[in-house]
Design a protein around this motif. Structure first.
Motif, PDB file in Angstrom:
ATOM      1  N   LYS A 151      29.830  56.247  40.605  1.00  0.00           N
ATOM      2  CA  LYS A 151      31.299  56.250  40.688  1.00  0.00           C
ATOM      3  C   LYS A 151      31.812  55.089  41.532  1.00  0.00           C
ATOM      4  O   LYS A 151      32.839  54.486  41.212  1.00  0.00           O
ATOM      5  CB  LYS A 151      31.787  57.588  41.220  1.00  0.00           C
ATOM      6  N   SER A 152      31.096  54.748  42.591  1.00  0.00           N
ATOM      7  CA  SER A 152      31.486  53.614  43.432  1.00  0.00           C
ATOM      8  C   SER A 152      31.421  52.307  42.639  1.00  0.00           C
ATOM      9  O   SER A 152      32.348  51.488  42.692  1.00  0.00           O
ATOM     10  CB  SER A 152      30.568  53.538  44.655  1.00  0.00           C
ATOM     11  N   HIS A 153      30.344  52.113  41.901  1.00  0.00           N
ATOM     12  CA  HIS A 153      30.212  50.901  41.084  1.00  0.00           C
ATOM     13  C   HIS A 153      31.263  50.864  39.977  1.00  0.00           C
ATOM     14  O   HIS A 153      31.784  49.797  39.645  1.00  0.00           O
ATOM     15  CB  HIS A 153      28.806  50.798  40.482  1.00  0.00           C
ATOM     16  N   ILE A 154      31.574  52.004  39.412  1.00  0.00           N
ATOM     17  CA  ILE A 154      32.599  52.060  38.355  1.00  0.00           C
ATOM     18  C   ILE A 154      33.973  51.697  38.919  1.00  0.00           C
ATOM     19  O   ILE A 154      34.741  50.975  38.285  1.00  0.00           O
ATOM     20  CB  ILE A 154      32.597  53.442  37.666  1.00  0.00           C
ATOM     21  N   THR A 155      34.267  52.159  40.126  1.00  0.00           N
ATOM     22  CA  THR A 155      35.529  51.798  40.774  1.00  0.00           C
ATOM     23  C   THR A 155      35.607  50.289  40.973  1.00  0.00           C
ATOM     24  O   THR A 155      36.639  49.659  40.704  1.00  0.00           O
ATOM     25  CB  THR A 155      35.675  52.538  42.121  1.00  0.00           C
ATOM     26  N   LYS A 156      34.510  49.695  41.434  1.00  0.00           N
ATOM     27  CA  LYS A 156      34.475  48.241  41.633  1.00  0.00           C
ATOM     28  C   LYS A 156      34.613  47.503  40.299  1.00  0.00           C
ATOM     29  O   LYS A 156      35.304  46.486  40.219  1.00  0.00           O
ATOM     30  CB  LYS A 156      33.176  47.829  42.330  1.00  0.00           C
ATOM     31  N   LEU A 157      33.958  48.018  39.274  1.00  0.00           N
ATOM     32  CA  LEU A 157      34.055  47.413  37.938  1.00  0.00           C
ATOM     33  C   LEU A 157      35.499  47.467  37.437  1.00  0.00           C
ATOM     34  O   LEU A 157      36.016  46.478  36.905  1.00  0.00           O
ATOM     35  CB  LEU A 157      33.126  48.128  36.952  1.00  0.00           C
ATOM     36  N   THR A 158      36.137  48.587  37.627  1.00  0.00           N
ATOM     37  CA  THR A 158      37.522  48.748  37.193  1.00  0.00           C
ATOM     38  C   THR A 158      38.424  47.735  37.899  1.00  0.00           C
ATOM     39  O   THR A 158      39.241  47.063  37.252  1.00  0.00           O
ATOM     40  CB  THR A 158      38.009  50.186  37.468  1.00  0.00           C
ATOM     41  N   LYS A 159      38.254  47.584  39.201  1.00  0.00           N
ATOM     42  CA  LYS A 159      39.089  46.633  39.948  1.00  0.00           C
ATOM     43  C   LYS A 159      38.824  45.196  39.521  1.00  0.00           C
ATOM     44  O   LYS A 159      39.760  44.408  39.358  1.00  0.00           O
ATOM     45  CB  LYS A 159      38.858  46.809  41.451  1.00  0.00           C
ATOM     46  N   SER A 160      37.562  44.850  39.329  1.00  0.00           N
ATOM     47  CA  SER A 160      37.224  43.490  38.878  1.00  0.00           C
ATOM     48  C   SER A 160      37.823  43.215  37.507  1.00  0.00           C
ATOM     49  O   SER A 160      38.354  42.126  37.251  1.00  0.00           O
ATOM     50  CB  SER A 160      35.703  43.304  38.806  1.00  0.00           C
ATOM     51  N   THR A 161      37.736  44.194  36.628  1.00  0.00           N
ATOM     52  CA  THR A 161      38.280  44.029  35.277  1.00  0.00           C
ATOM     53  C   THR A 161      39.797  43.880  35.327  1.00  0.00           C
ATOM     54  O   THR A 161      40.368  43.046  34.610  1.00  0.00           O
ATOM     55  CB  THR A 161      37.881  45.220  34.385  1.00  0.00           C
ATOM     56  N   GLN A 162      40.444  44.663  36.166  1.00  0.00           N
ATOM     57  CA  GLN A 162      41.900  44.558  36.291  1.00  0.00           C
ATOM     58  C   GLN A 162      42.313  43.155  36.753  1.00  0.00           C
ATOM     59  O   GLN A 162      43.314  42.609  36.273  1.00  0.00           O
ATOM     60  CB  GLN A 162      42.427  45.617  37.256  1.00  0.00           C
ATOM     61  N   LEU A 163      41.541  42.559  37.663  1.00  0.00           N
ATOM     62  CA  LEU A 163      41.858  41.206  38.125  1.00  0.00           C
ATOM     63  C   LEU A 163      41.750  40.187  36.985  1.00  0.00           C
ATOM     64  O   LEU A 163      42.616  39.324  36.826  1.00  0.00           O
ATOM     65  CB  LEU A 163      40.923  40.794  39.274  1.00  0.00           C
ATOM     66  N   VAL A 164      40.695  40.295  36.195  1.00  0.00           N
ATOM     67  CA  VAL A 164      40.528  39.380  35.066  1.00  0.00           C
ATOM     68  C   VAL A 164      41.650  39.587  34.049  1.00  0.00           C
ATOM     69  O   VAL A 164      42.241  38.622  33.552  1.00  0.00           O
ATOM     70  CB  VAL A 164      39.136  39.565  34.407  1.00  0.00           C
ATOM     71  N   LEU A 165      41.960  40.839  33.744  1.00  0.00           N
ATOM     72  CA  LEU A 165      43.024  41.126  32.770  1.00  0.00           C
ATOM     73  C   LEU A 165      44.381  40.604  33.260  1.00  0.00           C
ATOM     74  O   LEU A 165      45.153  40.043  32.476  1.00  0.00           O
ATOM     75  CB  LEU A 165      43.095  42.624  32.487  1.00  0.00           C
ATOM     76  N   LYS A 166      44.649  40.767  34.541  1.00  0.00           N
ATOM     77  CA  LYS A 166      45.919  40.293  35.099  1.00  0.00           C
ATOM     78  C   LYS A 166      46.003  38.772  35.026  1.00  0.00           C
ATOM     79  O   LYS A 166      47.047  38.219  34.648  1.00  0.00           O
ATOM     80  CB  LYS A 166      46.061  40.756  36.549  1.00  0.00           C
ATOM     81  N   THR A 167      44.907  38.091  35.354  1.00  0.00           N
ATOM     82  CA  THR A 167      44.878  36.631  35.293  1.00  0.00           C
ATOM     83  C   THR A 167      45.126  36.152  33.864  1.00  0.00           C
ATOM     84  O   THR A 167      45.919  35.231  33.629  1.00  0.00           O
ATOM     85  CB  THR A 167      43.523  36.101  35.796  1.00  0.00           C
ATOM     86  N   GLU A 168      44.459  36.773  32.917  1.00  0.00           N
ATOM     87  CA  GLU A 168      44.624  36.373  31.517  1.00  0.00           C
ATOM     88  C   GLU A 168      46.038  36.692  31.019  1.00  0.00           C
ATOM     89  O   GLU A 168      46.606  35.922  30.251  1.00  0.00           O
ATOM     90  CB  GLU A 168      43.585  37.057  30.627  1.00  0.00           C
ATOM     91  N   TRP A 169      46.583  37.806  31.437  1.00  0.00           N
ATOM     92  CA  TRP A 169      47.938  38.160  31.008  1.00  0.00           C
ATOM     93  C   TRP A 169      48.937  37.130  31.529  1.00  0.00           C
ATOM     94  O   TRP A 169      49.867  36.738  30.816  1.00  0.00           O
ATOM     95  CB  TRP A 169      48.302  39.566  31.475  1.00  0.00           C
ATOM     96  N   LYS A 170      48.743  36.652  32.746  1.00  0.00           N
ATOM     97  CA  LYS A 170      49.621  35.604  33.290  1.00  0.00           C
ATOM     98  C   LYS A 170      49.517  34.341  32.443  1.00  0.00           C
ATOM     99  O   LYS A 170      50.521  33.677  32.184  1.00  0.00           O
ATOM    100  CB  LYS A 170      49.256  35.294  34.742  1.00  0.00           C
ATOM    101  N   ARG A 171      48.308  34.020  31.996  1.00  0.00           N
ATOM    102  CA  ARG A 171      48.117  32.836  31.151  1.00  0.00           C
ATOM    103  C   ARG A 171      48.836  33.019  29.811  1.00  0.00           C
ATOM    104  O   ARG A 171      49.417  32.071  29.277  1.00  0.00           O
ATOM    105  CB  ARG A 171      46.631  32.576  30.928  1.00  0.00           C
ATOM    106  N   VAL A 172      48.778  34.220  29.270  1.00  0.00           N
ATOM    107  CA  VAL A 172      49.469  34.496  28.006  1.00  0.00           C
ATOM    108  C   VAL A 172      50.972  34.312  28.177  1.00  0.00           C
ATOM    109  O   VAL A 172      51.636  33.689  27.360  1.00  0.00           O
ATOM    110  CB  VAL A 172      49.154  35.920  27.493  1.00  0.00           C
ATOM    111  N   LYS A 173      51.517  34.863  29.262  1.00  0.00           N
ATOM    112  CA  LYS A 173      52.953  34.757  29.501  1.00  0.00           C
ATOM    113  C   LYS A 173      53.405  33.313  29.700  1.00  0.00           C
ATOM    114  O   LYS A 173      54.484  32.927  29.266  1.00  0.00           O
ATOM    115  CB  LYS A 173      53.368  35.598  30.695  1.00  0.00           C
ATOM    116  N   LYS A 174      52.552  32.508  30.360  1.00  0.00           N
ATOM    117  CA  LYS A 174      52.898  31.095  30.573  1.00  0.00           C
ATOM    118  C   LYS A 174      52.708  30.269  29.303  1.00  0.00           C
ATOM    119  O   LYS A 174      53.234  29.174  29.198  1.00  0.00           O
ATOM    120  CB  LYS A 174      52.021  30.494  31.687  1.00  0.00           C
ATOM    121  N   GLY A 175      51.906  30.783  28.387  1.00  0.00           N
ATOM    122  CA  GLY A 175      51.657  30.061  27.148  1.00  0.00           C
ATOM    123  C   GLY A 175      50.643  28.951  27.316  1.00  0.00           C
ATOM    124  O   GLY A 175      50.688  27.948  26.625  1.00  0.00           O
ATOM    125  N   ILE A 176      49.703  29.150  28.265  1.00  0.00           N
ATOM    126  CA  ILE A 176      48.651  28.127  28.445  1.00  0.00           C
ATOM    127  C   ILE A 176      47.302  28.661  28.054  1.00  0.00           C
ATOM    128  O   ILE A 176      47.085  29.808  27.908  1.00  0.00           O
ATOM    129  CB  ILE A 176      48.581  27.603  29.899  1.00  0.00           C
TER     130      ILE A 176
END
Length: 176
Positions: A151-176
């Motif tokens: 469960k601890s590793h899954i929590t860390k995985l979830t947070k890491s994935t959220q960071l990547v998804l947020k970064t990519e979503w910002k790129r989508v919004k900027k159109g780059i």
């Protein structure tokens, strides 16, 4: 020809400027449209990538939790027969297959992507250790220890994935 232009400059010069402006506007519009289409295609592809990453990580987490719980329950309540072990091993192969797909999706040079891969590896290692743990040890201690680790590793995985998804979503919004 130069003499003719000078003689008719009153209408040739404005016509030339208008024609050059028209050609310039057409080329500029074509170039801007082409660039915009490229950005739209890139944004669409990024959005599909985001959805695929989210879906694959979600499936991985679901299978990992299910597998971890199943191993714990079998270690606590049954003899853990060979046929049951085969089913567990099939599920382990499934999460390894998802891991391999995720590794191909992610950018190995980005720190957040590296963290996703590390957390996935930690989850698989924990599940394998749980699977290979001798039942003669205290089953409740084993269950608690590995369940908490997973469960601890899954929590860390979830947070890491959220960071990547947020970064990519910002790129989508900027159109780059």
């Amino acid at each position: 020809m130069g003499k003719w232009i000078l003689e008719n400059k009153d209408w040739v010069v404005p016509l030339s400027v208008a024609l050059l402006s028209l050609v310039g506007a057409a080329l500029g519009g074509w170039w801007a449209g082409r660039k915009r289409i490229g950005i739209e295609v890139l944004s669409k592809n990024r959005q599909e990538w985001i959805n695929d990453l989210r879906r694959q990580v979600s499936e991985f987490i679901s299978l990992a939790m299910d597998l971890s719980d199943e191993i714990v329950i079998k270690k606590l309540t049954t003899k853990y027969e060979i046929s049951e072990q085969r089913e567990i091993i099939k599920k382990i192969y499934k999460i390894i297959s998802i891991r391999d797909y995720l590794i191909l999706l992610l950018n190995p040079s980005e720190k957040d992507s590296q963290n996703i891969i590390i957390n996935i590896e930690n989850i698989i290692t924990t599940i394998n250790k749980l699977h290979n743990t001798n039942k003669q040890n205290d089953p409740m201690e084993i269950a608690t220890k590995y369940s908490l680790k997973t469960k601890s590793h899954i929590t860390k995985l979830t947070k890491s994935t959220q960071l990547v998804l947020k970064t990519e979503w910002k790129r989508v919004k900027k159109g780059i």
